[in-house]
Design a protein around this motif. Structure first.
Motif, PDB file in Angstrom:
ATOM      1  N   LEU A 114      11.668   3.871   5.669  1.00 50.38           N
ATOM      2  CA  LEU A 114      11.877   2.888   4.686  1.00 50.38           C
ATOM      3  C   LEU A 114      11.750   1.364   5.513  1.00 50.38           C
ATOM      4  O   LEU A 114      12.979   1.141   6.327  1.00 50.38           O
ATOM      5  N   LEU A 141       9.344  -4.787   2.084  1.00 46.99           N
ATOM      6  CA  LEU A 141       8.277  -4.205   1.294  1.00 46.99           C
ATOM      7  C   LEU A 141       8.138  -5.197  -0.011  1.00 46.99           C
ATOM      8  O   LEU A 141       8.841  -5.692  -0.473  1.00 46.99           O
ATOM      9  N   ALA A 196       6.169  -4.626  -3.934  1.00 51.56           N
ATOM     10  CA  ALA A 196       5.694  -3.895  -4.952  1.00 51.56           C
ATOM     11  C   ALA A 196       4.616  -4.334  -5.260  1.00 51.56           C
ATOM     12  O   ALA A 196       4.420  -5.532  -5.784  1.00 51.56           O
ATOM     13  N   TRP A 212      13.760   1.041  -3.622  1.00 56.16           N
ATOM     14  CA  TRP A 212      12.818   1.611  -2.265  1.00 56.16           C
ATOM     15  C   TRP A 212      13.395   2.695  -1.875  1.00 56.16           C
ATOM     16  O   TRP A 212      12.634   3.525  -1.143  1.00 56.16           O
TER      17      TRP A 212
END
Length: 261
Positions: A83, A87, A89, A150
């Motif tokens: 992870l 990030l 989406a 996440w």
């Protein structure tokens, strides 16, 4: 220590900018390792090399004695979940759909979505506390809620190793402690956890192994009670402090010395 995941005399660089040189790290199996240090000391870069996203300029990162670059992407992704930070989406994707992407390493061209996949996704959402958000779009969530989604996605991957780069980012203090407690429980169940953490006191409380870094090198590695002292905190963070026992766990707790220059 001879763990399954090691970095052996690696040089890690982005182009001509060398972050770490001749770095050797041995991650203990079935332990919760916290990587700590000041900003830009090489913590995230080390995790990227473990996750096969950054090839060393020299040396090798090995898993089970084999260079991680020799594994097929799906094969290593069934063993090591990662992870990273930052990030984003896809637009209009629902929480359940995003978490389901964690099952990708377990899919083949001939396989269909299975009851095992459904079970893994449901269990991951429950563990991360996002079950009630399943039908919401990720973009509609708060920063803390997104972070937990996440986390659920990487949990759905169901790997023996979990690498998390600042997983408590955006989380309020309650959800920080819930996540760290979850990671400690996964460790107790036999998984290996490696997390970059900024809060040294949380690292000392929840992790059983610390890797303290400065300027791309490992200053010390070991159990918090064995390595954390005022000299280490000064060297790693340039912070004068006193060390007292955590009143709940007895682990080292760092208290900044406000009167020090």
């Amino acid at each position: 220590m001879n763990g399954r995941l090691t970095a052996d005399d690696v040089t890690l660089a982005y182009g001509d900018r060398v972050v770490s040189a001749d770095l050797t790290v041995d991650v203990p199996d079935r332990a919760f390792t916290a990587v700590v240090g000041a900003n830009a000391c090489g913590k995230s870069t080390l995790l990227r090399s473990f996750a096969r996203l950054l090839a060393p300029a020299a040396g090798r990162v090995r898993f089970d004695g084999r260079d991680v670059r020799d594994y097929r992407p799906k094969a290593i992704a069934r063993e090591i979940g990662f992870l990273p930070q930052g990030l984003v989406a896809p637009e209009n994707i629902a929480v359940r759909q995003l978490v389901a992407r964690g099952r990708y390493p377990h899919q083949t061209l001939l396989s269909t979505w299975s009851r095992e996949d459904e079970r893994a996704v449901a269990a991951a959402m429950k563990a991360a506390g996002v079950t009630e958000l399943a039908e919401r779009t990720v973009e509609s969530l708060s920063g803390g809620q997104r972070q937990r989604v996440w986390v659920a996605m990487v949990l759905a991957q169901e790997t023996s190793y979990l690498l998390l780069d600042e997983p408590t980012t955006f989380l309020d203090i309650t959800h920080q402690y819930q996540l760290l407690t979850l990671l400690a429980r996964l460790r107790d169940e036999g998984r290996t956890i490696i997390a970059v953490l900024h809060d040294i006191n949380q690292a000392c409380r929840f992790a059983d192994h610390l890797i303290a870094m400065r300027d791309g090198r490992v200053v010390a590695a070991g159990a918090p009670a064995d390595i954390v002292d005022t000299a280490l905190i000064k060297e790693v963070f340039d912070l004068s402090c006193v060390i007292v026992p955590d009143p709940v766990t007895g682990t080292p707790m760092i208290v900044p010395d406000a009167g020090a220059e």
